[in-house]
Design a protein around this motif. Structure first.
Motif, PDB file in Angstrom:
ATOM      1  N   PRO A 140     -31.381  23.449  20.179  1.00 15.78           N
ATOM      2  CA  PRO A 140     -30.855  22.243  19.532  1.00 15.78           C
ATOM      3  C   PRO A 140     -31.681  21.907  18.299  1.00 15.78           C
ATOM      4  CG  PRO A 140     -32.324  21.612  21.288  1.00 15.78           C
ATOM      5  CD  PRO A 140     -32.309  23.116  21.274  1.00 15.78           C
ATOM      6  N   ASN A 141     -31.630  20.647  17.896  1.00 13.01           N
ATOM      7  CA  ASN A 141     -32.366  20.189  16.712  1.00 13.01           C
ATOM      8  C   ASN A 141     -33.854  20.030  17.038  1.00 13.01           C
ATOM      9  OD1 ASN A 141     -29.803  20.060  15.744  1.00 13.01           O
ATOM     10  ND2 ASN A 141     -29.822  17.894  15.231  1.00 13.01           N
ATOM     11  N   LEU A 142     -34.573  21.107  16.933  1.00 10.55           N
ATOM     12  CA  LEU A 142     -36.018  21.120  17.126  1.00 10.55           C
ATOM     13  C   LEU A 142     -36.685  21.570  15.835  1.00 10.55           C
ATOM     14  CD1 LEU A 142     -36.320  22.895  20.618  1.00 10.55           C
ATOM     15  CD2 LEU A 142     -36.140  20.441  20.148  1.00 10.55           C
ATOM     16  N   VAL A 143     -37.970  21.257  15.696  1.00  9.68           N
ATOM     17  CA  VAL A 143     -38.726  21.774  14.552  1.00  9.68           C
ATOM     18  C   VAL A 143     -38.674  23.294  14.551  1.00  9.68           C
ATOM     19  CG1 VAL A 143     -41.038  21.983  13.562  1.00  9.68           C
ATOM     20  CG2 VAL A 143     -40.243  19.761  14.406  1.00  9.68           C
ATOM     21  N   GLU A 144     -38.656  23.885  15.741  1.00  8.02           N
ATOM     22  CA  GLU A 144     -38.628  25.346  15.848  1.00  8.02           C
ATOM     23  C   GLU A 144     -37.342  25.954  15.312  1.00  8.02           C
ATOM     24  OE1 GLU A 144     -41.669  23.804  18.655  1.00  8.02           O
ATOM     25  OE2 GLU A 144     -39.569  23.260  18.213  1.00  8.02           O
ATOM     26  N   ALA A 145     -36.280  25.170  15.202  1.00  3.57           N
ATOM     27  CA  ALA A 145     -35.071  25.677  14.544  1.00  3.57           C
ATOM     28  C   ALA A 145     -35.339  25.902  13.058  1.00  3.57           C
ATOM     29  CB  ALA A 145     -33.906  24.711  14.744  1.00  3.57           C
ATOM     30  N   PHE A 146     -36.083  24.985  12.436  1.00  2.00           N
ATOM     31  CA  PHE A 146     -36.465  25.147  11.034  1.00  2.00           C
ATOM     32  C   PHE A 146     -37.373  26.362  10.863  1.00  2.00           C
ATOM     33  CE2 PHE A 146     -35.170  20.769  11.171  1.00  2.00           C
ATOM     34  CZ  PHE A 146     -34.822  20.400   9.885  1.00  2.00           C
ATOM     35  N   THR A 147     -38.390  26.483  11.719  1.00  2.00           N
ATOM     36  CA  THR A 147     -39.342  27.583  11.544  1.00  2.00           C
ATOM     37  C   THR A 147     -38.694  28.933  11.810  1.00  2.00           C
ATOM     38  OG1 THR A 147     -40.140  27.330  13.825  1.00  2.00           O
ATOM     39  CG2 THR A 147     -41.312  26.125  12.101  1.00  2.00           C
ATOM     40  N   ALA A 148     -37.803  29.001  12.803  1.00  2.00           N
ATOM     41  CA  ALA A 148     -37.161  30.270  13.117  1.00  2.00           C
ATOM     42  C   ALA A 148     -36.248  30.725  11.978  1.00  2.00           C
ATOM     43  CB  ALA A 148     -36.370  30.159  14.418  1.00  2.00           C
ATOM     44  N   ILE A 149     -35.480  29.797  11.439  1.00  2.00           N
ATOM     45  CA  ILE A 149     -34.590  30.148  10.325  1.00  2.00           C
ATOM     46  C   ILE A 149     -35.399  30.636   9.131  1.00  2.00           C
ATOM     47  CG2 ILE A 149     -33.046  29.153   8.582  1.00  2.00           C
ATOM     48  CD1 ILE A 149     -31.819  27.459  10.849  1.00  2.00           C
ATOM     49  N   HIS A 150     -36.456  29.911   8.786  1.00  2.00           N
ATOM     50  CA  HIS A 150     -37.202  30.303   7.596  1.00  2.00           C
ATOM     51  C   HIS A 150     -38.123  31.498   7.834  1.00  2.00           C
ATOM     52  CE1 HIS A 150     -35.621  27.647   4.669  1.00  2.00           C
ATOM     53  NE2 HIS A 150     -35.822  26.585   5.419  1.00  2.00           N
ATOM     54  N   ALA A 151     -38.521  31.745   9.075  1.00  2.57           N
ATOM     55  CA  ALA A 151     -39.234  32.993   9.360  1.00  2.57           C
ATOM     56  C   ALA A 151     -38.325  34.183   9.101  1.00  2.57           C
ATOM     57  CB  ALA A 151     -39.730  32.994  10.800  1.00  2.57           C
ATOM     58  N   CYS A 152     -37.057  34.055   9.500  1.00  2.00           N
ATOM     59  CA  CYS A 152     -36.082  35.115   9.195  1.00  2.00           C
ATOM     60  C   CYS A 152     -35.902  35.257   7.684  1.00  2.00           C
ATOM     61  CB  CYS A 152     -34.749  34.809   9.865  1.00  2.00           C
ATOM     62  SG  CYS A 152     -34.772  34.921  11.669  1.00  2.00           S
ATOM     63  N   ASN A 153     -35.757  34.129   7.007  1.00  2.79           N
ATOM     64  CA  ASN A 153     -35.623  34.180   5.547  1.00  2.79           C
ATOM     65  C   ASN A 153     -36.828  34.863   4.911  1.00  2.79           C
ATOM     66  OD1 ASN A 153     -33.125  32.829   5.317  1.00  2.79           O
ATOM     67  ND2 ASN A 153     -34.111  30.826   5.406  1.00  2.79           N
ATOM     68  N   ARG A 154     -38.008  34.581   5.425  1.00  2.00           N
ATOM     69  CA  ARG A 154     -39.240  35.103   4.831  1.00  2.00           C
ATOM     70  C   ARG A 154     -39.324  36.626   4.930  1.00  2.00           C
ATOM     71  NH1 ARG A 154     -43.996  33.164   3.037  1.00  2.00           N
ATOM     72  NH2 ARG A 154     -45.823  34.535   3.251  1.00  2.00           N
ATOM     73  N   ILE A 155     -38.914  37.183   6.078  1.00  4.19           N
ATOM     74  CA  ILE A 155     -39.080  38.626   6.281  1.00  4.19           C
ATOM     75  C   ILE A 155     -37.802  39.413   6.026  1.00  4.19           C
ATOM     76  CG2 ILE A 155     -40.948  38.216   7.926  1.00  4.19           C
ATOM     77  CD1 ILE A 155     -38.991  38.908  10.191  1.00  4.19           C
ATOM     78  N   GLY A 156     -36.723  38.725   5.636  1.00  4.80           N
ATOM     79  CA  GLY A 156     -35.487  39.423   5.304  1.00  4.80           C
ATOM     80  C   GLY A 156     -34.587  39.723   6.484  1.00  4.80           C
ATOM     81  N   ALA A 157     -34.842  39.087   7.638  1.00  3.86           N
ATOM     82  CA  ALA A 157     -33.940  39.242   8.775  1.00  3.86           C
ATOM     83  C   ALA A 157     -32.708  38.370   8.572  1.00  3.86           C
ATOM     84  CB  ALA A 157     -34.651  38.856  10.072  1.00  3.86           C
TER      85      ALA A 157
END
Length: 637
Positions: A140-157
């Motif tokens: 759901p709407n957790l801080v970890e939703a932000f970090t997971a999305i941008h971790a993917c963005n960062r490494i190209g996943a």
């Protein structure tokens, strides 16, 4: 003007008050509109200049609708623009202000967000995730939703967000269709006062997701759930990688994420959006729709599984350097004051929500609003379904703020028509005018433009960066669905009308247009009139078969107080306003309507219950299954 549309689109312009106007945004949008008038690609070049490129692009656009590219030759990274550059310039600015339904809260600065994103990116890399691999995010709407999305963005996943209300089969089908390699999941979420076990659902779905190799578990409840084979603790993964991850320079046209639509189709349809196009388009979307300033706290009151949340919060909002308020639970839990309490606690200045949220507040009453004044609140913006004039008026008068009504679709990747916040005057229920960089027409069934005041099919006539590039694994389906009916144009499959002031009114899905005794009527048009009755809080109108007339409208309503003789009154109101043919064949009073977690009324399920006594299509996005029981009882009454 078509007589039956008169009551709906004859609303007068409502000027903004002087204190609601922004000189900065007035100057910026004037410049942006001048660029668009010269060449829409000049406008998108200006938008591109607001971002940090790892390699400059060569051309703004190549190709046309159905086969186009933006910013060819350019390399960019979404996490760099949404997180890193703000961590460098304003490290102590809050990026996310989060509150859980039980009342726990957390504030994360841009510097803290950048560190956690980089660490998670390294952790995902250690689990074997590389450029182009798919990571599912089931939470759901957790801080970890932000970090997971941008971790993917960062490494190209490539990421795909699964709605946290999905059950086992919906999760399994989407994991399999996406070919997900890793999933990030919360052990449970809190919804209406009780935990909902997401990890258990995922574990039951995993046998039908053959490509899934690892599960990263966020301990939302703090219960320290024992992990099974193939599962890794999110916290341990973060702690194990203080070195962080390398930022990957990505082609602007690479796929960034896919989002699955749900509906009557048997196969989920994964719509694919691009790296650079989605970033730049959503920056512009959030910029114009909310007039974000450094002092704002912007609450995107939507679920992360609804594309609105990535558009306005995770990508578009952070790309503007905004402080995003994020709330986990139901807006009426534990009491009807929760919306107001969240705004008060976090000093919220601007809110985005579905119109249903405002109808809910209206139903809760003026006294509650009076008891919770929100002096810092300066704007509410809505999207996702039509906004009725009565709810618009109640909100502007009771809460004392302008309401920006926007329109877009999952496939368009952003809302693209609305009054610019702080600049444009409003109309109760209209979606304003087309934003720079976009172009549309209203056409008849043969594709010919219709005059002002005449309803027709809404199409878009040129590409734009946030428009979906394909359907995952099925490009032919993409072309057939969106470009076959009106060649050279994108078919929204919605009906609309442009009034004589140039404002666009979206009337609803073209398949929600019913043919009553050879007369075409929009169910949204009828719904707007039903909703104007002073005791009607929510309204939904569907068309059902009739032996004599072909199709007839049926209205569902929830009411404030005693329903009384509401059926007769609503029927008469529709007849007096639109005409006898539009009168509902039946008015059904119900205590609840089936909705998604973001508050969108699921009209197709209502039609199925009416016709078959049960829901027969996809119910995976339904928030409260008991609402169908309530609806069945109302239909039988």
């Amino acid at each position: 003007m078509d007589d039956s549309l008169g009551a709906l689109i004859s609303a007068p312009l409502i000027p903004l008050r002087d204190e609601q106007r922004s000189a900065r945004y007035a100057e910026e949008i004037a410049h942006a509109r001048a660029l668009h008038d010269a060449d829409p690609d000049d406008y998108w070049a200006w938008v591109a200049d607001q971002h940090r490129w790892l390699r400059p692009y060569d051309t703004v656009r190549t190709g046309e609708l159905g086969d186009f590219r933006y910013f060819d030759g350019g390399l960019i990274n979404v996490a760099d623009n949404c997180v890193d550059r703000w961590a460098e310039s304003v490290p102590d600015r809050p990026a996310v202000v989060w509150e859980g339904e039980p009342g726990d809260s957390r504030t994360v600065t841009y510097a803290e967000l950048a560190d956690e994103v980089s660490r998670l990116g390294a952790g995902l890399t250690a689990l074997g995730v590389g450029r182009g691999d798919v990571v599912a995010i089931y939470m759901p709407n957790l801080v970890e939703a932000f970090t997971a999305i941008h971790a993917c963005n960062r490494i190209g996943a490539i990421y795909t967000v699964l709605f946290s209300g999905f059950g086992r089969d919906a999760v399994a089908s989407r994991l399999a269709s996406a070919r997900a390699k890793v999933v990030v999941v919360a052990d449970a979420i809190y919804r209406r006062g009780k935990p909902v076990p997401l990890l258990d659902t995922l574990r039951s779905a995993r046998p039908d997701a053959p490509t899934l190799e690892h599960t990263v578990v966020v301990d939302r409840t703090g219960n320290g759930v024992p992990l099974q084979e193939g599962e890794t603790s999110y916290a341990a993964l973060i702690d194990a990688h203080p070195e962080g991850s390398e930022l990957v320079a990505l082609d602007a046209n690479e796929p960034a994420f896919l989002i699955f639509t749900s509906g009557t189709e048997s196969r989920p349809k994964g719509v694919v959006h691009s790296v650079g196009g989605f970033l730049l388009g959503t920056w512009a979307n959030a910029h114009w729709q909310t007039a974000i300033t450094d002092d704002d706290v912007y609450w995107v009151a939507a679920d992360v599984g609804w594309l609105t949340f990535p558009i306005q919060a995770v990508i578009g909002g952070l790309a503007n350097g905004a402080t995003i308020a994020c709330y986990e639970g139901a807006l009426d839990t534990p009491s009807t004051a929760r919306f107001y309490e969240v705004c008060e606690k976090h000093a919220v200045t601007k809110v985005l929500c579905a119109p249903t949220v405002l109808r809910m507040l209206r139903k809760f009453g003026d006294t509650l609003a009076h008891d919770h004044p929100l002096p810092r609140l300066s704007l509410i913006t809505v999207q996702g379904e039509p906004l009725d004039g009565e709810t618009f008026t109640w909100t502007t008068e009771t809460l004392g703020v302008p309401v920006v009504n926007a329109y877009g679709q999952t496939e368009t990747g952003s809302t693209w028509t609305y009054p610019v916040a702080g600049v444009d005057d409003l109309k109760a229920g209209s979606t304003g005018t087309t934003l720079p960089g976009h172009a549309c027409e209203v056409v008849d069934d043969d594709g010919r433009p219709v005059p002002a005041g005449t309803k027709g099919n809404l199409v878009m006539t040129r590409p734009f960066p946030t428009l979906a590039r394909t359907v995952w694994d099925d490009h032919d389906r993409y072309l057939a669905t969106y470009f076959s009916r009106f060649p050279g144009r994108y078919a929204t499959n919605d009906e609309a009308v442009v009034d004589h002031d140039g404002h666009l009114w979206v009337l609803g899905r073209a398949d929600d247009v019913i043919n009553v005794a050879a007369h075409r009527l929009s169910t949204m048009e009828i719904e707007a009139v039903v909703g104007s009755h002073p005791r009607v809080v929510e309204a939904a109108v569907v068309g059902v078969p009739d032996d004599t007339k072909g199709t007839v409208p049926v209205a569902f309503v929830t009411t404030a107080g005693d329903a009384g003789d509401i059926a007769r009154e609503v029927t008469q109101l529709v007849g007096d306003t639109i005409g006898g043919l539009a009168r509902p064949d039946r008015v059904i009073v119900t205590a609840a309507m089936p909705k998604t977690r973001t508050g969108k009324i699921m009209r197709r399920l209502m039609r199925e219950v009416l016709l078959h006594g049960e829901a027969r299509s996809d119910t995976s996005a339904l928030e409260d299954p008991s609402s169908l029981d309530t609806l069945r009882e109302a239909v039988r009454a």
